[in-house]
Design a protein around this motif. Structure first.
Motif, mmCIF file in Angstrom:
data_model
loop_
_atom_site.group_PDB
_atom_site.id
_atom_site.type_symbol
_atom_site.label_atom_id
_atom_site.label_comp_id
_atom_site.label_asym_id
_atom_site.label_seq_id
_atom_site.Cartn_x
_atom_site.Cartn_y
_atom_site.Cartn_z
ATOM 1 N N PRO A 23 2.438 -1.029 -6.009
ATOM 2 C CA PRO A 23 2.474 -2.247 -4.891
ATOM 3 C C PRO A 23 3.426 -2.073 -4.579
ATOM 4 O O PRO A 23 3.371 -2.311 -2.655
ATOM 5 C CB PRO A 23 2.986 -3.070 -5.499
ATOM 6 N N ASP A 24 4.669 -1.160 -4.120
ATOM 7 C CA ASP A 24 6.297 -0.478 -3.339
ATOM 8 C C ASP A 24 5.208 0.091 -2.536
ATOM 9 O O ASP A 24 5.205 0.204 -1.065
ATOM 10 C CB ASP A 24 6.594 0.031 -4.268
ATOM 11 N N VAL A 25 4.809 1.218 -3.253
ATOM 12 C CA VAL A 25 3.584 2.241 -2.542
ATOM 13 C C VAL A 25 2.847 1.904 -1.355
ATOM 14 O O VAL A 25 2.694 2.207 -0.379
ATOM 15 C CB VAL A 25 3.481 3.230 -2.724
ATOM 16 N N ALA A 37 5.111 4.920 11.654
ATOM 17 C CA ALA A 37 6.296 5.596 10.569
ATOM 18 C C ALA A 37 7.404 4.784 10.488
ATOM 19 O O ALA A 37 7.423 4.333 9.358
ATOM 20 C CB ALA A 37 6.436 6.739 11.027
ATOM 21 N N LYS A 38 7.584 4.305 11.581
ATOM 22 C CA LYS A 38 9.147 3.120 11.808
ATOM 23 C C LYS A 38 8.939 1.863 11.085
ATOM 24 O O LYS A 38 9.836 1.537 9.875
ATOM 25 C CB LYS A 38 9.598 2.816 13.217
ATOM 26 N N ALA A 39 7.777 1.234 10.719
ATOM 27 C CA ALA A 39 7.566 0.216 10.099
ATOM 28 C C ALA A 39 7.457 0.643 8.091
ATOM 29 O O ALA A 39 7.692 -0.438 7.799
ATOM 30 C CB ALA A 39 6.024 -0.732 10.698
ATOM 31 N N GLY A 40 6.686 2.143 8.311
ATOM 32 C CA GLY A 40 6.472 2.032 6.845
ATOM 33 C C GLY A 40 8.203 2.800 6.663
ATOM 34 O O GLY A 40 8.454 2.060 5.080
ATOM 35 N N VAL A 41 8.535 2.746 7.388
ATOM 36 C CA VAL A 41 10.446 3.434 6.898
ATOM 37 C C VAL A 41 10.779 2.099 6.606
ATOM 38 O O VAL A 41 11.598 1.641 5.194
ATOM 39 C CB VAL A 41 11.118 4.396 7.694
ATOM 40 N N VAL A 42 10.804 1.381 6.708
ATOM 41 C CA VAL A 42 11.265 0.606 7.502
ATOM 42 C C VAL A 42 11.131 -0.879 5.737
ATOM 43 O O VAL A 42 11.766 -1.524 5.223
ATOM 44 C CB VAL A 42 11.312 -0.730 8.413
ATOM 45 N N ALA A 43 9.633 -0.425 5.289
ATOM 46 C CA ALA A 43 9.265 -1.615 4.986
ATOM 47 C C ALA A 43 9.921 -0.595 3.480
ATOM 48 O O ALA A 43 10.224 -1.153 2.315
ATOM 49 C CB ALA A 43 7.536 -0.780 3.986
ATOM 50 N N GLY A 44 9.754 0.357 3.314
ATOM 51 C CA GLY A 44 10.610 1.401 2.237
ATOM 52 C C GLY A 44 11.676 0.560 1.471
ATOM 53 O O GLY A 44 12.414 0.519 0.788
ATOM 54 N N LEU A 45 12.665 0.995 3.075
ATOM 55 C CA LEU A 45 13.858 -0.037 3.185
ATOM 56 C C LEU A 45 14.415 -1.335 2.207
ATOM 57 O O LEU A 45 15.035 -1.383 1.768
ATOM 58 C CB LEU A 45 14.765 0.036 4.487
ATOM 59 N N GLY A 46 13.295 -2.241 2.731
ATOM 60 C CA GLY A 46 13.593 -3.374 1.821
ATOM 61 C C GLY A 46 13.033 -3.306 0.612
ATOM 62 O O GLY A 46 13.743 -4.301 -0.271
ATOM 63 N N ALA A 79 6.490 -16.230 -9.266
ATOM 64 C CA ALA A 79 6.693 -15.985 -8.479
ATOM 65 C C ALA A 79 6.096 -14.690 -7.881
ATOM 66 O O ALA A 79 5.791 -14.781 -6.934
ATOM 67 C CB ALA A 79 8.349 -16.201 -8.284
ATOM 68 N N GLY A 80 6.653 -13.294 -8.863
ATOM 69 C CA GLY A 80 6.185 -12.452 -7.745
ATOM 70 C C GLY A 80 4.328 -12.052 -7.905
ATOM 71 O O GLY A 80 3.565 -11.082 -6.967
ATOM 72 N N ALA A 81 3.444 -12.569 -9.145
ATOM 73 C CA ALA A 81 1.861 -12.948 -8.578
ATOM 74 C C ALA A 81 1.659 -13.100 -7.359
ATOM 75 O O ALA A 81 1.571 -12.829 -7.459
ATOM 76 C CB ALA A 81 1.965 -12.847 -10.448
ATOM 77 N N ALA A 82 2.503 -14.721 -7.645
ATOM 78 C CA ALA A 82 1.612 -15.678 -6.316
ATOM 79 C C ALA A 82 2.191 -14.510 -5.377
ATOM 80 O O ALA A 82 1.587 -14.991 -4.423
ATOM 81 C CB ALA A 82 2.713 -16.909 -6.266
ATOM 82 N N TYR A 83 3.145 -14.109 -4.790
ATOM 83 C CA TYR A 83 3.204 -13.211 -4.053
ATOM 84 C C TYR A 83 2.554 -12.000 -3.310
ATOM 85 O O TYR A 83 1.700 -12.442 -2.378
ATOM 86 C CB TYR A 83 4.934 -12.664 -3.641
ATOM 87 N N LEU A 84 2.461 -11.550 -4.673
ATOM 88 C CA LEU A 84 1.793 -10.455 -4.356
ATOM 89 C C LEU A 84 -0.106 -10.640 -3.778
ATOM 90 O O LEU A 84 -0.581 -10.401 -3.422
ATOM 91 C CB LEU A 84 1.167 -9.243 -6.192
ATOM 92 N N LEU A 85 -0.185 -11.955 -4.761
ATOM 93 C CA LEU A 85 -1.559 -12.323 -4.556
ATOM 94 C C LEU A 85 -2.057 -12.754 -3.462
ATOM 95 O O LEU A 85 -3.288 -12.753 -2.949
ATOM 96 C CB LEU A 85 -1.764 -13.709 -5.758
ATOM 97 N N THR A 122 8.321 -7.698 -2.505
ATOM 98 C CA THR A 122 8.190 -7.328 -2.926
ATOM 99 C C THR A 122 8.374 -6.848 -4.889
ATOM 100 O O THR A 122 7.982 -6.782 -5.620
ATOM 101 C CB THR A 122 6.878 -6.470 -2.287
ATOM 102 N N ASN A 123 9.315 -6.186 -3.774
ATOM 103 C CA ASN A 123 10.135 -5.432 -5.614
ATOM 104 C C ASN A 123 11.102 -6.264 -5.934
ATOM 105 O O ASN A 123 11.137 -6.773 -7.326
ATOM 106 C CB ASN A 123 11.042 -4.369 -5.182
ATOM 107 N N VAL A 124 11.892 -7.926 -5.232
ATOM 108 C CA VAL A 124 12.209 -8.158 -5.910
ATOM 109 C C VAL A 124 11.852 -9.193 -6.651
ATOM 110 O O VAL A 124 12.766 -9.892 -8.554
ATOM 111 C CB VAL A 124 13.658 -9.161 -5.358
ATOM 112 N N LEU A 125 10.705 -10.033 -6.522
ATOM 113 C CA LEU A 125 9.947 -10.739 -7.239
ATOM 114 C C LEU A 125 9.280 -10.250 -8.840
ATOM 115 O O LEU A 125 8.757 -11.251 -9.249
ATOM 116 C CB LEU A 125 9.265 -12.011 -6.581
#
Length: 213
Positions: A23-25, A37-46, A79-85, A122-125
């Motif tokens: 899900p992170d990738v 690319a900038k949005a993708g890099v920022v997503a990775g930093l998040g 909480a994480g499943a609900a967010y991904l869904l 996406t990651n912390v949940l």
């Protein structure tokens, strides 16, 4: 801290794990395809920021609580499943245009702050990330190390710093692909595919059992 041989093994294993699609990738790639690319890099930093939360939580024992308590694990899991869904459904119903996709907010393109926040959530949940750090990192901490929590944080930080390069690589590769006219014309179908994958990841997380069982 591990010796040089074990340290290199730790770095290699971490890089391979970060290359594994999940899900992170998917979040990085979908943002990079949509907004560059900038949005993708920022997503990775998040996502990396979310990993730091798990590293520090594991160092102080919160991840051990998640591993031992079914109730604590399930709260974070749902909480994480609900967010991904939610992300998956938004992608499925989008029409492939910037204003109507989940990469937008109230008719305007998604800001970098929102992209960062989405990656963080996406990651912390995801409690499975917490359990991963708790299971993976201690293998490389020698039993004779006196301050194991500090060693854990040091190795976790190294893992996260290395992940920035991998995540940025995913972002740049997706942005390069987005230059293709075929990719731009097929953005609606890419949204559908990404949405289905996010839903699959959400369902997989929802069905995950607590390690304490």
């Amino acid at each position: 801290m591990p010796d040089l041989q074990h340290l290199l093994l730790f770095i290699a294993a971490g890089l391979l794990l970060n290359l594994t699609p999940g899900p992170d990738v998917l979040y990085i790639v979908s943002n990079s395809l949509r907004s560059g690319a900038k949005a993708g890099v920022v997503a990775g930093l998040g996502i990396t920021a979310g990993c730091f939360v798990h590293v520090f939580a594991a160092a102080i024992g919160v991840s051990a609580l998640l591993a031992a308590s079914s109730a604590a694990f399930n709260v974070l899991k749902w909480a994480g499943a609900a967010y991904l869904l939610w992300v998956g459904v938004k992608l499925l119903v989008s029409r492939g245009s910037p204003a109507s996709s989940p990469m937008a907010c109230e008719g305007t393109p998604k800001t970098l702050k929102q992209v960062f926040r989405g990656g963080f959530l996406t990651n912390v949940l995801n409690p499975k990330v917490a359990i991963f750090f708790l299971a993976f990192v201690p293998q490389f901490i020698a039993p004779v190390v006196e301050h194991k929590a500090l060693a854990f944080v040091a190795l976790g930080t190294l893992f996260n710093v290395n992940s920035v390069a991998v995540n940025s690589g995913w972002a740049l590769a997706a942005a390069w692909m987005a230059r293709s006219g075929a990719v731009r014309r097929g953005m609606q179908w890419l949204d559908r595919a990404a949405g289905a994958m996010f839903i699959a990841f959400g369902l997989r997380l929802a069905l995950a059992e607590s390690p304490s069982r």
